[in-house]
Design an enzyme around this catalytic site. Structure first.
Site, PDB file in Angstrom:
ATOM      1  N   ASP A 293       0.708  -0.832   0.018  1.00  0.00           N
ATOM      2  CA  ASP A 293       0.342   0.528   0.106  1.00  0.00           C
ATOM      3  C   ASP A 293       0.698   1.394  -0.025  1.00  0.00           C
ATOM      4  O   ASP A 293       1.892   1.027   0.429  1.00  0.00           O
ATOM      5  CB  ASP A 293      -1.019  -0.512   1.347  1.00  0.00           C
ATOM      6  CG  ASP A 293      -2.172   1.315   1.021  1.00  0.00           C
ATOM      7  OD1 ASP A 293      -1.900   2.111   0.165  1.00  0.00           O
ATOM      8  OD2 ASP A 293      -3.123   1.178   1.445  1.00  0.00           O
ATOM      9  N   GLU A 491     -10.113   7.091   4.208  1.00  0.00           N
ATOM     10  CA  GLU A 491      -8.897   7.111   5.594  1.00  0.00           C
ATOM     11  C   GLU A 491      -9.141   7.396   7.010  1.00  0.00           C
ATOM     12  O   GLU A 491      -9.745   7.396   6.892  1.00  0.00           O
ATOM     13  CB  GLU A 491      -7.823   7.421   4.686  1.00  0.00           C
ATOM     14  CG  GLU A 491      -7.660   5.933   3.398  1.00  0.00           C
ATOM     15  CD  GLU A 491      -6.306   5.903   2.530  1.00  0.00           C
ATOM     16  OE1 GLU A 491      -5.340   5.814   3.205  1.00  0.00           O
ATOM     17  OE2 GLU A 491      -6.255   6.588   1.336  1.00  0.00           O
TER      18      GLU A 491
HETATM   19  C1  BGC Z   1      -5.075   3.239   0.076  1.00  0.00           C
HETATM   20  C2  BGC Z   1      -5.291   1.910  -0.799  1.00  0.00           C
HETATM   21  C3  BGC Z   1      -5.190   2.339  -2.356  1.00  0.00           C
HETATM   22  C4  BGC Z   1      -4.187   3.340  -2.663  1.00  0.00           C
HETATM   23  C5  BGC Z   1      -3.349   3.701  -3.608  1.00  0.00           C
HETATM   24  C6  BGC Z   1      -3.632   3.806   0.240  1.00  0.00           C
HETATM   25  O1  BGC Z   1      -3.216   5.158   0.981  1.00  0.00           O
HETATM   26  O2  BGC Z   1      -4.453   2.566   1.440  1.00  0.00           O
HETATM   27  O3  BGC Z   1      -6.688   1.597  -0.500  1.00  0.00           O
HETATM   28  O4  BGC Z   1      -5.486   1.514  -3.104  1.00  0.00           O
HETATM   29  O5  BGC Z   1      -3.486   4.207  -1.334  1.00  0.00           O
HETATM   30  O6  BGC Z   1      -4.410   4.804  -3.873  1.00  0.00           O
HETATM   31  C1  BGC Z   2      -3.152   9.317  -2.711  1.00  0.00           C
HETATM   32  C2  BGC Z   2      -3.973   8.055  -2.592  1.00  0.00           C
HETATM   33  C3  BGC Z   2      -3.007   7.441  -1.452  1.00  0.00           C
HETATM   34  C4  BGC Z   2      -3.006   9.243  -0.179  1.00  0.00           C
HETATM   35  C5  BGC Z   2      -2.267   8.613   1.104  1.00  0.00           C
HETATM   36  C6  BGC Z   2      -2.615  10.820  -1.814  1.00  0.00           C
HETATM   37  O1  BGC Z   2      -2.159  11.723  -2.385  1.00  0.00           O
HETATM   38  O2  BGC Z   2      -3.943   9.868  -3.896  1.00  0.00           O
HETATM   39  O3  BGC Z   2      -4.315   7.485  -3.257  1.00  0.00           O
HETATM   40  O4  BGC Z   2      -3.917   7.001  -0.510  1.00  0.00           O
HETATM   41  O5  BGC Z   2      -2.277  10.111  -0.917  1.00  0.00           O
HETATM   42  O6  BGC Z   2      -1.528   9.727   1.704  1.00  0.00           O
END
Ligand code: BGC
Ligand code: BGC
Length: 791
Positions: A293, A491
Site C-alpha cells: 500500500d 481513510e
Molecule cells: C489506500 C489504498 C489505495 C492506495 C493507492 C492507499 O492510501 O489505503 O486503498 O489503493 O492508497 O491509492
Molecule cells: C493519494 C492516495 C493515497 C494518499 C495517502 C493521496 O495523495 O492520492 O491514493 O492513499 O495520498 O496519503
C-alpha cells in the site's frame, strides 16, 4: 503472535499454473539484468515519474493516486488519460527499457466505486450500501461496468475490491466495507472479482481488468477502529472473519492482493512473512502478486520510504512507492548484490509480476491507445442504469410512520437540506480526489442529484419539487424531503472517537424541527459512510431512509420514494442493514452475534412498503459535546468534538465563553468579532487547545495534513512567539502581521514530536505582549505542498 497456517482456510484459484507460460517466464527472467528485475517490482505514481524514467529504470507498473490527473487537470478528457498512459507505455516497450524482451507496463487506479478518478464515470454506491442490497449478482454486473470504464481509459488494473470486514464503525473506511458480517463479504468478494476480471472464456479478456483484494489482513478489525491501526483479534478470528473474503476472491481468480497498512498484534502486515507468504501464498495458494500500500513499507520499524528489504523479504512483490522509488531502486540493487534480498526472492516476485502480465494479456497486447475498448464512452445510460438499480437496492427504510412514503407523484414536494442537490455528498470520498471534499457540480457531468431525480419523477405526473436547502418556502408543500449527513472523507480522515454525526448535527435537527413546527410532514434521508446515532433526527422525521453514499445516480432514490401514477410503489425498499445501527453515540463496536447485543436497529433490519410498521419514539442521549466536522477544533465561535481552550500557568484556567485571566493572559469573547476569542498577553504565558484525552495524529503527520490557524492580530508580538505541537516548538512570530492572518504548518515540520499522543493539541506562547483574535483552528490537507516555515 505465532501463526499456524494449517489452521487457515484453503483457497483454489480456477486459473492454475500453465507450464508453457511458466517456462516462457523462466526464459525471460534468465535474460533480465538485475536492474530490469528491480524495475518490475516498483510502482511509482505519475506525479513523480516521467516516461523517460520508466524507460531508464525499467519500471513495471504505475498508479495514478486519488487526485492525480493528466497534467493535473481534474477535468481531463478520456483522450487525455489514454494519451498520457500511452506515452508511459511506449517508454516501457522501448528497446532500451528491457533489452532482451518487451515487458509492457501495467497501469493501476483506485476504481473503488466505479472508475472514480475520471470525470464523467459512472459512480456506484460505496460498498456499505451495496452490502445492504444482499445481491451478489448485482456486484458481478457492477464489476463488469467498472472494468469496461477502466478499459476505456487504457488502464489494466483496479485497486478494488476492499473486502475488509469492518468491525468498529469509528473507522473512516467503514463505507468501503460491505458488511460487519464475513458471510456477505465472502459472497461479494468472489462476485465482484468475477465482474472485474471476467470468468472462464472472458477471464482477463479485452473487456476486463485485474482486481485487487485489499487490504490483507485485519484492516477492518483494528483496535478502536483506528485506520492503519493494530488488530488484536485471535488467529482464529482473523482467519475466519477477516480472511473470509480472500478465500472467495482467490477462488474467483483474483490476481492481486494489496497488503494492509495495519498491524496484527503489533506487527505491521507489510513485514508479516507468516501471513503474507506462509498463509496467503502457500496455504491459500495465491499465485498472483502482492502489491504494497501507498508508502506503507516506510512504517515498518527499520524501514524508510526508500529502503525496506524487510517488506520485500516478507512477501510484498511490488512496492507501492509513489515518491521515493528512485532511491529504493538503488537500495534494492545493492541489497540483492549483498544478499540481504535473496535473488530467489527477487525472481519469485518478478515471476509473479510477469505471470500476472501474461494472464492479463499485457505482454502481447497493443498499446493502450490501440486497444479495442479504449475511448469507448463512459457514464453511458446502460452503465448508469446498473448504478441506479444499485441505489434502489441499497436504501434501507428505518421509519415510515402513517405510511408517509411513497409520495404520490402529484404532490408538491420541498427538497431541503445540504445534501438535497449535492452530488459530492452523495459520492463521498474516493471521488475525483482522495478525500472527495473538493468537488462541485462541474465535477459530475451526466450525474443526477437526489433533488433532480425527484423533480424528474414528479413533474411528469403533475407534481412539483422545489429545491430549498435551508427549508424556507412561500407556498406550504405537501411534504418535505430533508437530505443531510456526512461530508466526504477518506481513510483516517474519517476516523472518529464515536458514531455520532459530526457534520451539521444540530443544523439538520433544527431543520427537521422547523418543518414540523410549520406543519410539514418530513422524510429524512441520511447520506453517510457508516451507521450513526441520529435518534433525535429519526424522532423528528415521519419517515427515515438510510441512503449511505449512493453515488452519481440520484434518480434511484426517487424510484423508491415516489409512487407511480396509481399511487402504488414503483419499487419497494429491499435494503436490509449489513451493519448494526447504534442507539448511542458511544455504542461501538457493535456487531451481530456479540454478547449483550443491543442495537437500535439490528443487523438485517429494514422496513418495506409490503409490511408497514409504526416506529415509536426512540431513546435520545443527552450529550455535552458539540459534534462538528472531524479535524476542526475551533470554528464559528465554538470549540468542537470535545476540544477546548486553556490558559496555561501554575493553575491552568479553562475558557468557557466568559472572560478569564491568569494575569499574564486574558481570554474573552472578542468585541470585534462575535465568532472569535480575544487573547491578550501581558507577559509570559501560553494558551492551549486540548481535549480530555491526548490526540493521536500519527497518520495525519505521516500523510499530508497541516495545522491551519486563522487569526486577527490587533497588536503584534513584542517577543518571539512559539507554536508548540507534540512538545516541539516552531517560531511563528515572523509569520504574524497586523490584521488578518491565515497560516498552515505541515505536521511533519514539528520534527521529533511524538504524534501518537499529542496533548495539548497545540500551544501558542510568547514572553512579551500580543493581542489577537483567534478565529479558526483545524487540520487541513496539504494539497499544494506547503513547505515548513523558514524552509
Ligand atoms: C489506500 C489504498 C489505495 C492506495 C493507492 C492507499 O492510501 O489505503 O486503498 O489503493 O492508497 O491509492
Ligand atoms: C493519494 C492516495 C493515497 C494518499 C495517502 C493521496 O495523495 O492520492 O491514493 O492513499 O495520498 O496519503
Amino acid at each position: 503472535m505465532a501463526v499456524h497456517p494449517d489452521l487457515w482456510p484453503q483457497a483454489r484459484s480456477p486459473i492454475g499454473l500453465d507450464p508453457a507460460m511458466e517456462a516462457k517466464i523462466g526464459t525471460i527472467i534468465a535474460s533480465m539484468t538485475l536492474e530490469e528485475k528491480v524495475g518490475q517490482v516498483l510502482q511509482p505514481e505519475i506525479r513523480w515519474i516521467t516516461p523517460d524514467e520508466v524507460r531508464d529504470y525499467h519500471i513495471g507498473s504505475i498508479e495514478n493516486g486519488g487526485g492525480s490527473f493528466p497534467q493535473g487537470n481534474k477535468h481531463a478528457a478520456l483522450k487525455d488519460w489514454t494519451d498520457m498512459i500511452q506515452s508511459y507505455w511506449q517508454a516501457s516497450v522501448d528497446r532500451q527499457a528491457n533489452h532482451a524482451t518487451r515487458i509492457p507496463l501495467m497501469w493501476a487506479s483506485d476504481a473503488v466505486h466505479g472508475h472514480n478518478n475520471v470525470l464523467g464515470a459512472t459512480l456506484f454506491p460505496h460498498n456499505i450500501g451495496l452490502g445492504a442490497a444482499h445481491d451478489p449478482d448485482l456486484l458481478r454486473r457492477i464489476g463488469a461496468v467498472t472494468a469496461a470504464e477502466v478499459r476505456s481509459t487504457g488502464m489494466d488494473w483496479a485497486f478494488a475490491p476492499t473486502i475488509a470486514v469492518a468491525r468498529n464503525d469509528r473507522w473512516g473506511r467503514t463505507y468501503e466495507s460491505y458488511s460487519e458480517d464475513p458471510r456477505i463479504v465472502s459472497q461479494y468478494a468472489g462476485a465482484i472479482v468475477e465482474g472485474l476480471e471476467g470468468k472462464g472464456a472472458t477471464f482477463l479478456d479485452k473487456d476486463h481488468v485485474l482486481a485487487t483484494a485489499k487490504h490483507f489482513l485485519g484492516d477492518g478489525s483494528t483496535d478502536n477502529g483506528r485506520d492503519q491501526g493494530n488488530s488484536l483479534v485471535s488467529e482464529q478470528e482473523l482467519s475466519k472473519v477477516d480472511a473470509a473474503g480472500y478465500v472467495s476472491a482467490i477462488d474467483a481468480g483474483a490476481q492481486t492482493v494489496m497488503a494492509s497498512y495495519s498491524s496484527w498484534h503489533g506487527v505491521k502486515m507489510h513485514e508479516n512473512r507468516a501471513l503474507l507468504t506462509d498463509v496467503l501464498k502457500m496455504r491459500m495458494g495465491f499465485d498472483g502478486l502482492i502489491i504494497g500500500d501507498w508508502n506503507a513499507h516506510s512504517q515498518i520499524p527499520g524501514c524508510t520510504l526508500s529502503d525496506c528489504s524487510i517488506a520485500f523479504n516478507a512477501g510484498v512483490d511490488v512496492f507501492n512507492v509513489p515518491t521515493d522509488w528512485k532511491a529504493l531502486y538503488g537500495n534494492m540493487i545493492r541489497e540483492v548484490q549483498s544478499g540481504e534480498i535473496p535473488m530467489t526472492r527477487l525472481e519469485d516476485a518478478v515471476r509473479r509480476v510477469l505471470r500476472v502480465k501474461f494472464r492479463a494479456g499485457i505482454m502481447d497486447e497493443a498499446g493502450p491507445a490501440q486497444r479495442p475498448n479504449t475511448l469507448k464512452p463512459i457514464g453511458t445510460p446502460d452503465h448508469r442504469d446498473v448504478a441506479r438499480e444499485a441505489v434502489r437496492e441499497s436504501l434501507v427504510l428505518l421509519k415510515n410512520n402513517r405510511a408517509l412514503l411513497p409520495i404520490r407523484p402529484s404532490a408538491h414536494i420541498l427538497v431541503a437540506g445540504e445534501g438535497a442537490d449535492n452530488i459530492a455528498m452523495q459520492a463521498g470520498g474516493w471521488t475525483l480526489s482522495w478525500q472527495g471534499n473538493d468537488n462541485g457540480p462541474a465535477e459530475f457531468p451526466g450525474a443526477t442529484s437526489l433533488y433532480t431525480g425527484i423533480r424528474q419523477a414528479v413533474e411528469a405526473a403533475g407534481g412539483s419539487a422545489t429545491l430549498s436547502p435551508d427549508g424556507s418556502f412561500t407556498t406550504k408543500p405537501d411534504v418535505a424531503i430533508v437530505v443531510f449527513g456526512e461530508t466526504p472523507y477518506a481513510e483516517y480522515m474519517g476516523d472518529q472517537t464515536d458514531v455520532a454525526l459530526h457534520h451539521a448535527n444540530n443544523e439538520s435537527l433544527a431543520l427537521l424541527k422547523s418543518l414540523k413546527a410549520r406543519g410539514v410532514p418530513t422524510v429524512a434521508v441520511l447520506l453517510s459512510g457508516r451507521p450513526l446515532y441520529v435518534n433525535p433526527q429519526i424522532n423528528q422525521a415521519d419517515a427515515f431512509v438510510a441512503a449511505f453514499l449512493p453515488g452519481s445516480e440520484g434518480d434511484g432514490l426517487a424510484d423508491v420514494l415516489i409512487a407511480g401514477k396509481d399511487g402504488k410503489p414503483r419499487h419497494d425498499f429491499r435494503g436490509k442493514l449489513s451493519f448494526s445501527w447504534p442507539k448511542r453515540p458511544d455504542q461501538t463496536p457493535l456487531n451481530v452475534g456479540q454478547p449483550n447485543y443491543d442495537p437500535q436497529f439490528a443487523y438485517g433490519f429494514g422496513l418495506s412498503y409490503a409490511a408497514p410498521v409504526q416506529t415509536p419514539r426512540l431513546p435520545e442521549v443527552v450529550s455535552t459535546v458539540n459534534y462538528g466536522d472531524r479535524g476542526v477544533y475551533f470554528a464559528k465561535g465554538t470549540f468542537w468534538n470535545g476540544y477546548g481552550l486553556k490558559l496555561e500557568g501554575a493553575s491552568p484556567l479553562a475558557y468557557a465563553g466568559k472572560p478569564v485571566s491568569t494575569g499574564a493572559i486574558t481570554a474573552a469573547p472578542s468585541p470585534r468579532d462575535p465568532q472569535a476569542v480575544h487573547l491578550a498577553w501581558k507577559g509570559k504565558g501560553g494558551i492551549s487547545i486540548a481535549a480530555a484525552t491526548p490526540s493521536d495524529l500519527s497518520r495525519e503527520a505521516n500523510g499530508s495534513m497541516m495545522v491551519s490557524l486563522t487569526l486577527d492580530v490587533a497588536q503584534g508580538p513584542s517577543a518571539p512567539v512559539q507554536l508548540v505541537v507534540g512538545g516541539i516548538s516552531l517560531p511563528i512570530g515572523p509569520m504574524l502581521h497586523a490584521g488578518a492572518n491565515h497560516f498552515e504548518i505541515p505536521l511533519p515540520c514539528f520534527k521529533g514530536a511524538d504524534f501518537n499522543s499529542v496533548s495539548p493539541l497545540l500551544t501558542l506562547s510568547t514572553d512579551g505582549t500580543l493581542d489577537i483574535d483567534l478565529k479558526d483552528a483545524r487540520l487541513v490537507e496539504n494539497k499544494a505542498a506547503v513547505a515548513c516555515p523558514g524552509a
